[in-house]
Scaffold this motif. Structure first.
Motif, mmCIF file in Angstrom:
data_model
loop_
_atom_site.group_PDB
_atom_site.id
_atom_site.type_symbol
_atom_site.label_atom_id
_atom_site.label_comp_id
_atom_site.label_asym_id
_atom_site.label_seq_id
_atom_site.Cartn_x
_atom_site.Cartn_y
_atom_site.Cartn_z
ATOM 1 N N GLU A 42 0.866 -1.322 -0.082
ATOM 2 C CA GLU A 42 0.053 0.110 -0.090
ATOM 3 C C GLU A 42 0.840 1.300 0.105
ATOM 4 O OE1 GLU A 42 -2.609 -0.718 3.468
ATOM 5 O OE2 GLU A 42 -3.761 -2.058 2.197
ATOM 6 N N SER A 100 2.580 1.675 -3.508
ATOM 7 C CA SER A 100 1.599 2.005 -4.364
ATOM 8 C C SER A 100 1.340 3.307 -4.285
ATOM 9 C CB SER A 100 0.225 1.227 -4.174
ATOM 10 O OG SER A 100 0.506 -0.090 -4.680
ATOM 11 N N LEU A 156 5.364 -5.069 -10.032
ATOM 12 C CA LEU A 156 4.301 -4.547 -10.599
ATOM 13 C C LEU A 156 3.830 -5.211 -11.677
ATOM 14 C CD1 LEU A 156 2.676 -1.942 -9.956
ATOM 15 C CD2 LEU A 156 4.103 -0.721 -11.551
ATOM 16 N N THR A 210 -7.776 -0.280 -1.552
ATOM 17 C CA THR A 210 -6.940 -1.387 -1.879
ATOM 18 C C THR A 210 -7.604 -2.735 -1.620
ATOM 19 O OG1 THR A 210 -5.598 -1.729 0.212
ATOM 20 C CG2 THR A 210 -4.652 -0.217 -1.249
ATOM 21 N N SER A 254 -4.534 -1.407 -6.139
ATOM 22 C CA SER A 254 -4.512 -0.034 -5.452
ATOM 23 C C SER A 254 -5.051 0.815 -6.348
ATOM 24 C CB SER A 254 -3.006 0.242 -4.926
ATOM 25 O OG SER A 254 -3.142 1.492 -4.384
ATOM 26 N N LEU A 303 -3.215 0.293 -9.800
ATOM 27 C CA LEU A 303 -1.987 -0.358 -10.140
ATOM 28 C C LEU A 303 -2.367 -1.922 -9.276
ATOM 29 C CD1 LEU A 303 0.089 2.410 -8.212
ATOM 30 C CD2 LEU A 303 0.260 1.693 -10.649
ATOM 31 N N HIS A 361 -0.068 -5.090 -8.001
ATOM 32 C CA HIS A 361 1.095 -5.804 -7.656
ATOM 33 C C HIS A 361 0.985 -7.592 -7.503
ATOM 34 C CE1 HIS A 361 2.230 -1.849 -6.258
ATOM 35 N NE2 HIS A 361 3.410 -1.950 -6.559
#
Length: 167
Positions: free
Chosen positions: A39, A42, A78, A114, A127, A143, A145
């Motif tokens: 988090e 991000s 990512l 998130t 996120s 985003l 991950h």
């Protein structure tokens, strides 16, 4: 010798039971730590992308924006990037962005939120960050991950903890 077995066997069983009971607690705790780190990461990535992204969205240069997203997802953790416009339409995305992550609906991740999502490829951390230019909302940056490295580390941690109690 018999006395030591009467003492060591229950002690070994108690330690094994303790290790078995503690492993889920440690697993949950490490997952929370990793998620918190993702988090923070991000937020950092979204903050760094906001200025250039606002400039690239203005003339709507899709090729430049796609190239920009591709350069950013070269990071091994990512997984994908998407951009939802103010009308909640996915307007830009990397090829790895899954269709299972919507911009609107009950399962959508709103700006500032998130979520952990299980996909066919494995778990991902999603996120969403609001992107603005001159106080005007441009949309939401998504985003994703990859969480597979967290699952591997969590598995390793379980075994290390088990071996620690076994020794």
């Amino acid at each position: 010798m018999r006395l030591s077995f009467r003492f060591l066997l229950p002690l070994a069983l108690a330690l094994a039971g303790l290790a078995y009971a503690v492993i889920p607690l440690v697993d949950t705790l490490t997952l929370k730590w990793f998620v918190r780190d993702l988090e923070i990461r991000s937020q950092l990535v979204a903050g760094m992308m906001e200025g250039p992204l606002a400039d690239l969205l203005a003339p709507e240069s899709k090729a430049k924006l796609s190239a920009y997203f591709q350069r950013i997802i070269k990071d091994e953790r990512l997984f994908a990037i998407g951009f939802c416009d103010p009308n909640n339409h996915l307007t830009y995305k990397t090829p790895t962005f899954p269709d299972a992550i919507p911009c609107e609906g009950a399962t959508a991740v709103n700006a500032g939120q998130t979520a952990l999502v299980q996909l066919k490829q494995g778990a991902v951390h999603v996120s969403a960050a609001a992107i603005e230019a001159d106080g005007r909302p441009l949309g939401r940056l998504m985003l994703l991950h990859d969480m597979s490295w967290i699952e591997r580390r969590s598995s390793d941690t379980k075994w290390y903890l088990f071996y620690l109690f076994a020794i």
